[in-house]
Design an enzyme around this catalytic site. Sequence first.
Site, short mmCIF file in Angstrom:
data_model
loop_
_atom_site.label_atom_id
_atom_site.label_comp_id
_atom_site.label_asym_id
_atom_site.label_seq_id
_atom_site.Cartn_x
_atom_site.Cartn_y
_atom_site.Cartn_z
N HIS A 252 0.92 -1.36 -0.29
CA HIS A 252 -0.16 -0.24 0.68
C HIS A 252 0.63 1.41 0.20
O HIS A 252 2.47 0.98 0.85
CB HIS A 252 -0.81 0.03 1.04
N CYS B 263 2.22 3.90 11.88
CA CYS B 263 2.72 3.24 10.66
C CYS B 263 3.51 4.36 9.49
O CYS B 263 2.61 5.11 9.60
CB CYS B 263 2.31 2.12 9.71
#
Length: 697
Positions: free
Chosen positions: A65, A208
């Site tokens: 992603h 993240c």
Amino acid sequence: MSDMITADLVDLDLAAETKEAAARSLAERMVTLGRVTDLDGFLADVAAREAQMPTGLDGGIGIPHCRSAHVAEPTLAFGRSARGIDFGAPDGPADLIFLIAAPAGADDAHLTILSALARRLMNEDFTTALRSAADASATAALIRGEEPTAAAPTATAPAADSAAEPSKTPKPQEKAAEKAADKAPEPAAPTADAPADQVFRIVAVTSCPTGIAHTYMAAEALEQAGQQAGVELVVEPQGSSGFNRLDPAVIAAADGVIFAHDVPVREKERFAGKATVDVGVKAGINRPAELIAEVRGKAERGEITGVAGASGSPVDDAGESGEGYGTKLRKWLMSGVSYMVPFVAAGGLLIALGFAIGGYTVNKAPSVAEHFVWTESMSWAALLFQIGGLAFSFLVPVLAGYIAYGMADRPGLVPGFVGGSIALTINAGFLGGLAAGLIAGGVVMAIQRVKVPAPLRGIMPVVVIPLISSAIVGFLMFLVVGKPIASLQEALSDWLSGLSGANAVILGVILGLMMCFDLGGPLNKVAYAFAVGGLANPNEGSLKVMAAVMAAGMVPPLAMALATTVRGKLFTRTERENGKAAWVLGASFITEGAIPFAAADPLRVIPSAMAGGAVTGALSMLFECTLRAPHGGIFVIPLIGNPFLYLIAIAAGTAVTAGLVILLKGARKTGRPDQAAETGAVGAGAVGAEAKVPASV
């Protein structure tokens, strides 16, 4: 999520064998639907995100992603692989692959939906239904949440049977719980007779780099593990769409804190004074039960961790508890270097400007506080020189203080700065600062392990630890290790002063290789720190070293800029755009300007860069070029000894690297015509299995 994934974005028979090929196959579906505008540019962003941290998760899941300017609207593509694809998960290949594409400016609503999907991936029923789904439309509906997980039919059995079939792959949190079973204390679940205040309470933060997937998967895993362990665990996911701060009362009542993050925790000071476990976000996904057991153990032993008020501290990168000592040592040293560099840049450049304006006798000028003539250039030169000298005098104390900070957090600052100042006093220099920082951090860490009564814990970080650790560090630096280190520092300075001929050239080659191996990574920083350390006590040899290091560091971005200009067809459109910026970055001595090229094709770019860096480093030493400024690139050329030969050395290395890159890329294109035709160019979007990015790049 109805517009994020459709049947056209589902591939239940994904034939790709590598993660790069899988990403390309799913991304091509996005391009066909107009969701992605530039295939190679988007894949370059996916590869860059993958280089930060593998996106494979336990349980057979891969979630490549990224955020990208080449994404027109938030999109999700799904592929199911029969043979499995390696996404770097500890338990093996992934068979469920989700490619998540978010625009650079995705709105909060879209990101919230994607985050909800990340949480659902922790649900065994959901992943079981995905493995048994028979057609693309039903799979897309299942992912959108329009169809219950039990309704997904299999190709050979009715839906009820498939829903009842147990998952073939255990959930990550279940595997972690099994691994931690022997280590974890007995669950502290309250009973009917037990008061609520006996329940162990934990607050956690997850984050993240993109804030889309791992952030919320770690939150879900920790919450489920907390329920199984019988503790109260509340998570604050700090995602891309912002975060909802935990109630201060909840934080105050907590017995421990878990940070599972790969970017700095925002407003970290809120969690000060708690037993703390600080790990990467994947640890929160893969072993949440172990983290809960670890924080409970720390709380029972009274190990309270102070938290720096500023986000982005080097402690945020201290790594997981399972890391080897060598890795931790490198991170501790880099913590000190990262804080030292601004002092080096400001002080070194001011000193260099003082020399440029006032000549090399400016160091004998009287204090400007006592004598300053507004109309005399020498007075201004002396002012710059003396300001720079004071900034430079902080080098060693800052280095030592923040090495200790990287090891032990705020309690390490006082003994670290004290040890660094002692290193200056006894002429132990740069090496003394390194030793003082490590000693201070080690002493504080040892003190923090001592069990103390609860009433004394509040004064430990403020009074007890600074007092005891400063006394110990001072004793060791003054009477034990300081003088031997000072002798070693003097020997190193004498060796640099005597460098000439073949010895100087060999050192130039070594420094050039180090500067260009990881392009701004740890090895590059070691070479740079060695050079700037010599500027603290400058002599002819240390000035040559500084010149060679800066020259070699300029080569990789300049060479990639030249290569994209000379043979643009060998590079993608994105790389050609990056090449234009690389001219400026290279000229400014920002080696990191070559990282996008190395990330896309490391086996060709990195060796080529090292060859050019070695040539430049050797020539700079051979030409006896010197440099008093620690940074600046071509903008400090007037401050360089033998500037014309210095530019020749840089040009030679740049030509060597550019030539090798063009040769190697051209050979690959000639030898693999079918791939060249398929992709249109060799570039970041076509990263194959051979293009594994080194951890330090």
